[in-house]
Scaffold this motif. Structure first.
Motif, short mmCIF file in Angstrom:
data_model
loop_
_atom_site.label_atom_id
_atom_site.label_comp_id
_atom_site.label_asym_id
_atom_site.label_seq_id
_atom_site.Cartn_x
_atom_site.Cartn_y
_atom_site.Cartn_z
N GLN A 175 39.63 67.02 -18.69
CA GLN A 175 40.03 65.64 -18.37
C GLN A 175 40.89 65.66 -17.13
N LEU A 195 48.09 67.15 -21.26
CA LEU A 195 48.99 66.08 -20.80
C LEU A 195 50.00 66.60 -19.77
N ILE A 196 49.54 67.48 -18.90
CA ILE A 196 50.45 68.14 -17.96
C ILE A 196 50.06 67.83 -16.53
N PHE A 197 51.10 67.59 -15.71
CA PHE A 197 50.90 67.50 -14.27
C PHE A 197 51.08 68.88 -13.65
N GLY A 198 50.33 69.11 -12.58
CA GLY A 198 50.50 70.34 -11.82
C GLY A 198 51.79 70.31 -11.02
N THR A 199 52.05 71.42 -10.38
CA THR A 199 53.28 71.61 -9.61
C THR A 199 53.25 70.85 -8.29
N GLN A 248 42.33 65.03 -13.52
CA GLN A 248 42.47 63.93 -12.56
C GLN A 248 43.31 64.41 -11.39
N PHE A 261 45.92 62.97 -8.38
CA PHE A 261 46.77 61.86 -8.00
C PHE A 261 47.45 62.16 -6.67
N TYR A 309 46.21 66.68 -12.69
CA TYR A 309 46.71 66.30 -14.01
C TYR A 309 45.66 66.68 -15.04
N PHE A 317 48.89 65.77 -6.80
CA PHE A 317 49.03 66.38 -8.12
C PHE A 317 47.69 66.41 -8.82
N LEU A 377 52.36 56.57 -8.32
CA LEU A 377 51.20 57.45 -8.38
C LEU A 377 49.95 56.66 -8.04
#
Lengths: 106, 113
Positions: free
Chosen positions: A31, A94-98, A33, A35, A88, A86, A43
């Motif tokens: 999933q 449910l985590i955003f990347g660095t 995405q 941003f 995601y 980002f 965002l």
């Protein structure tokens, strides 16, 4: 725990250059995405790409679920592309990347 | 595209007071989320909510935090009492179903003084 790593951490481009941003995630549940965010800004959703290749405008994302990676290609960069990108991982993660901070100069 | 609305966009509150952040999710969406972003830092997951219940919460979701969506109205994040370290931008999000595309609001900038 689950992680989403992005590379490079920052990128400096001259206007018109292309860029490739990478996202590696630890779970096969994607999933995925992409941003965009300006400093202090909201965002902006760029692409929802859980698998395969998706395009919008000058952006192309390719997600290879089995290899737990996604990329975002920016073609013909413009000054207005400057900001932080980002990836995601939704679903269970449910985590955003660095984030990758992109700076485009004239 | 579908829009998630957050009200207010900015809020300044005295430490120790209660604050409620409001989110109007996409109308037919069933899953709701809150994320926190301290200036210049990464977005961090707080909580997600479905069918009137918290599904998952992170360590950042302190006991002073609560969420609810009474009778299909706003999805709210309440902080009581607030602390200085709660100053951040809080982003609300919603998705139609588990694992589908997530739509984010523009955020509420909370400043605790």
């Amino acid at each position: 725990g689950q992680q989403v790593q992005q590379s490079p951490a920052s990128l400096v481009l001259q206007e018109g250059e292309n860029a490739e941003l990478q996202c590696n995630f630890s779970s096969t549940a994607t999933q995925l995405q992409w941003f965009y965010q300006r400093p202090g800004g909201s965002l902006v959703s760029l692409l929802y790409n859980p698998s395969g290749t998706k395009h919008t405008g000058r952006l192309t994302s390719t997600t290879v679920t089995k290899e737990r990676r996604s990329s975002l290609h920016i073609s013909s960069s413009q000054i207005t592309d400057s900001g932080t990108y980002f990836c995601y991982q939704g679903g269970r993660a449910l985590i955003f990347g660095t984030g990758t901070t992109v700076s485009v100069s004239p | 595209g579908p829009k998630v609305l957050q009200i207010p966009s900015h809020q300044i509150i005295d430490m120790g007071q209660m604050v409620t952040l409001n989110c109007d999710p996409v109308s037919n969406h069933l899953y709701f989320y809150w994320y926190k972003q301290i200036l210049g830092q990464q977005m961090e997951f707080l909580v997600n909510f479905y069918n009137g219940k918290v599904m998952e919460k992170s360590k950042l979701f302190k006991d002073q935090f609560s969420v609810e969506r009474p009778d299909g109205s706003y999805f709210t994040l309440k902080i009581q009492p607030t602390a200085l370290e709660d100053s951040a931008v809080y982003f609300c999000a919603s998705s139609l179903w588990w694992g589908t595309e997530v739509f984010f609001g523009k955020g509420t900038r909370l400043t605790v003084v």
